[in-house]
Design a protein around this motif. Structure first.
Motif, mmCIF file in Angstrom:
data_model
loop_
_atom_site.group_PDB
_atom_site.id
_atom_site.type_symbol
_atom_site.label_atom_id
_atom_site.label_comp_id
_atom_site.label_asym_id
_atom_site.label_seq_id
_atom_site.Cartn_x
_atom_site.Cartn_y
_atom_site.Cartn_z
ATOM 1 N N ILE A 197 -25.223 -5.766 -53.899
ATOM 2 C CA ILE A 197 -24.806 -4.559 -53.178
ATOM 3 C C ILE A 197 -23.634 -5.028 -52.334
ATOM 4 C CG2 ILE A 197 -25.432 -2.903 -51.355
ATOM 5 C CD1 ILE A 197 -26.883 -2.250 -53.777
ATOM 6 N N GLN A 198 -22.420 -4.778 -52.801
ATOM 7 C CA GLN A 198 -21.234 -5.314 -52.139
ATOM 8 C C GLN A 198 -21.280 -5.054 -50.644
ATOM 9 O OE1 GLN A 198 -19.167 -7.318 -53.371
ATOM 10 N NE2 GLN A 198 -19.405 -7.066 -55.562
ATOM 11 N N PRO A 199 -20.973 -6.015 -49.799
ATOM 12 C CA PRO A 199 -20.541 -7.379 -50.130
ATOM 13 C C PRO A 199 -21.706 -8.371 -50.235
ATOM 14 C CG PRO A 199 -20.370 -7.057 -47.773
ATOM 15 C CD PRO A 199 -20.935 -5.775 -48.353
ATOM 16 N N TYR A 200 -22.935 -7.854 -50.286
ATOM 17 C CA TYR A 200 -24.110 -8.723 -50.223
ATOM 18 C C TYR A 200 -24.714 -8.998 -51.591
ATOM 19 C CZ TYR A 200 -23.785 -7.208 -45.389
ATOM 20 O OH TYR A 200 -23.325 -6.924 -44.143
ATOM 21 N N VAL A 201 -25.456 -10.101 -51.639
ATOM 22 C CA VAL A 201 -26.297 -10.390 -52.800
ATOM 23 C C VAL A 201 -27.726 -10.477 -52.264
ATOM 24 C CG1 VAL A 201 -26.806 -11.970 -54.689
ATOM 25 C CG2 VAL A 201 -24.447 -11.700 -53.903
ATOM 26 N N LEU A 202 -28.546 -9.516 -52.675
ATOM 27 C CA LEU A 202 -29.955 -9.535 -52.268
ATOM 28 C C LEU A 202 -30.718 -10.454 -53.210
ATOM 29 C CD1 LEU A 202 -30.564 -5.703 -51.742
ATOM 30 C CD2 LEU A 202 -29.696 -7.368 -50.104
ATOM 31 N N VAL A 203 -31.545 -11.316 -52.645
ATOM 32 C CA VAL A 203 -32.322 -12.235 -53.476
ATOM 33 C C VAL A 203 -33.781 -12.186 -53.058
ATOM 34 C CG1 VAL A 203 -30.329 -13.765 -53.776
ATOM 35 C CG2 VAL A 203 -32.029 -14.329 -52.050
ATOM 36 N N GLN A 204 -34.642 -12.385 -54.042
ATOM 37 C CA GLN A 204 -36.078 -12.411 -53.812
ATOM 38 C C GLN A 204 -36.628 -13.572 -54.648
ATOM 39 O OE1 GLN A 204 -38.209 -8.818 -55.088
ATOM 40 N NE2 GLN A 204 -39.009 -8.677 -53.014
ATOM 41 N N GLU A 205 -37.362 -14.456 -54.000
ATOM 42 C CA GLU A 205 -37.879 -15.637 -54.706
ATOM 43 C C GLU A 205 -38.818 -15.219 -55.833
ATOM 44 O OE1 GLU A 205 -38.996 -19.322 -52.576
ATOM 45 O OE2 GLU A 205 -38.691 -18.117 -50.762
ATOM 46 N N ILE A 206 -38.735 -15.951 -56.933
ATOM 47 C CA ILE A 206 -39.677 -15.800 -58.052
ATOM 48 C C ILE A 206 -40.566 -17.036 -58.004
ATOM 49 C CG2 ILE A 206 -39.983 -15.681 -60.546
ATOM 50 C CD1 ILE A 206 -37.143 -14.512 -60.713
ATOM 51 N N ASN A 207 -41.863 -16.835 -57.971
ATOM 52 C CA ASN A 207 -42.759 -18.010 -57.959
ATOM 53 C C ASN A 207 -42.957 -18.549 -59.338
ATOM 54 O OD1 ASN A 207 -43.072 -18.366 -55.300
ATOM 55 N ND2 ASN A 207 -45.161 -17.587 -55.177
ATOM 56 N N ILE B 272 -28.744 -12.265 -48.761
ATOM 57 C CA ILE B 272 -29.804 -11.714 -47.922
ATOM 58 C C ILE B 272 -31.122 -11.901 -48.675
ATOM 59 C CG2 ILE B 272 -30.776 -9.633 -46.883
ATOM 60 C CD1 ILE B 272 -27.928 -8.621 -46.517
ATOM 61 N N VAL B 273 -32.056 -12.557 -48.012
ATOM 62 C CA VAL B 273 -33.362 -12.824 -48.612
ATOM 63 C C VAL B 273 -34.286 -11.659 -48.301
ATOM 64 C CG1 VAL B 273 -35.306 -14.424 -48.718
ATOM 65 C CG2 VAL B 273 -32.995 -15.299 -48.269
ATOM 66 N N VAL B 274 -34.915 -11.135 -49.354
ATOM 67 C CA VAL B 274 -35.862 -10.031 -49.219
ATOM 68 C C VAL B 274 -37.259 -10.588 -49.521
ATOM 69 C CG1 VAL B 274 -36.517 -7.754 -50.140
ATOM 70 C CG2 VAL B 274 -34.087 -8.396 -49.991
ATOM 71 N N THR B 275 -38.196 -10.403 -48.595
ATOM 72 C CA THR B 275 -39.549 -10.914 -48.836
ATOM 73 C C THR B 275 -40.204 -10.133 -49.968
ATOM 74 O OG1 THR B 275 -40.620 -9.432 -47.272
ATOM 75 C CG2 THR B 275 -39.869 -11.564 -46.410
ATOM 76 N N ARG B 276 -41.253 -10.732 -50.523
ATOM 77 C CA ARG B 276 -41.925 -10.091 -51.655
ATOM 78 C C ARG B 276 -42.717 -8.851 -51.263
ATOM 79 N NH1 ARG B 276 -41.791 -15.384 -53.821
ATOM 80 N NH2 ARG B 276 -43.538 -16.076 -52.560
ATOM 81 N N GLU B 277 -42.908 -8.641 -49.938
ATOM 82 C CA GLU B 277 -43.624 -7.417 -49.519
ATOM 83 C C GLU B 277 -42.793 -6.168 -49.790
ATOM 84 O OE1 GLU B 277 -44.278 -9.874 -45.876
ATOM 85 O OE2 GLU B 277 -44.032 -10.596 -47.926
ATOM 86 N N LEU B 278 -41.477 -6.357 -49.902
ATOM 87 C CA LEU B 278 -40.589 -5.206 -50.122
ATOM 88 C C LEU B 278 -40.141 -5.137 -51.571
ATOM 89 C CD1 LEU B 278 -38.240 -5.432 -46.991
ATOM 90 C CD2 LEU B 278 -40.162 -3.885 -47.346
ATOM 91 N N ASP B 279 -39.817 -3.933 -51.994
ATOM 92 C CA ASP B 279 -39.257 -3.707 -53.320
ATOM 93 C C ASP B 279 -37.743 -3.907 -53.213
ATOM 94 O OD1 ASP B 279 -37.881 -2.148 -55.429
ATOM 95 O OD2 ASP B 279 -39.909 -1.606 -56.020
ATOM 96 N N LEU B 280 -37.215 -4.798 -54.039
ATOM 97 C CA LEU B 280 -35.789 -5.108 -54.003
ATOM 98 C C LEU B 280 -34.941 -3.843 -54.183
ATOM 99 C CD1 LEU B 280 -34.230 -7.737 -53.602
ATOM 100 C CD2 LEU B 280 -34.154 -8.020 -56.062
ATOM 101 N N LEU B 281 -35.384 -2.957 -55.048
ATOM 102 C CA LEU B 281 -34.636 -1.716 -55.294
ATOM 103 C C LEU B 281 -34.632 -0.812 -54.064
ATOM 104 C CD1 LEU B 281 -35.811 -0.971 -58.933
ATOM 105 C CD2 LEU B 281 -33.475 -1.506 -58.229
ATOM 106 N N ASP B 282 -35.765 -0.755 -53.349
ATOM 107 C CA ASP B 282 -35.827 0.068 -52.133
ATOM 108 C C ASP B 282 -34.829 -0.439 -51.091
ATOM 109 O OD1 ASP B 282 -37.836 1.593 -53.236
ATOM 110 O OD2 ASP B 282 -39.460 0.601 -52.134
ATOM 111 N N VAL B 283 -34.780 -1.769 -50.947
ATOM 112 C CA VAL B 283 -33.866 -2.370 -49.964
ATOM 113 C C VAL B 283 -32.415 -2.098 -50.364
ATOM 114 C CG1 VAL B 283 -33.092 -4.532 -48.904
ATOM 115 C CG2 VAL B 283 -35.542 -4.139 -49.310
#
Length: 97
Positions: free
Chosen positions: A87-97, A31-42
């Motif tokens: 976060i089982q069963p998902y892997v949250l990812v956020q791009e690093i520039n 699951i791709v999380v945009t940079r507008e969100l905090d990965l920990l919050d999601v």
């Protein structure tokens, strides 16, 4: 909101290259999380089954499965780096520039 959960999630926050994430993408777990969100919050919202927040982010396209275009780009650059959080069963990812 459990600070224990937040602490545990913070410890699990990591960085990974796309190469490492490909098997997870193949099982449709990324699951791709945009940079507008905090990965920990999601991650915390998903872990706590906070459906209203998660649904709002999906509706606003702030979290989504990777698009075919994204997968193509990342497969072409397997050393691209991401912040990751499992976060089982998902892997949250956020791009690093």
């Amino acid at each position: 909101m459990s600070s224990d959960l937040r602490a545990e999630l913070t410890q699990n926050l990591d960085e990974a290259e796309w190469e490492w994430l490909i098997p997870h993408a193949q099982r449709d777990a990324v699951i791709v999380v945009t940079r507008e969100l905090d990965l920990l919050d999601v991650a915390e919202a998903i872990a706590n089954d906070n459906i209203p927040s998660v649904q709002q982010w999906i509706d606003e396209q702030l979290i989504a499965k990777p698009t075919t275009v994204q997968l193509g780009e990342w497969n072409g650059d397997r050393t691209k780096r991401f912040h990751t959080l499992i976060i089982q069963p998902y892997v949250l990812v956020q791009e690093i520039n």
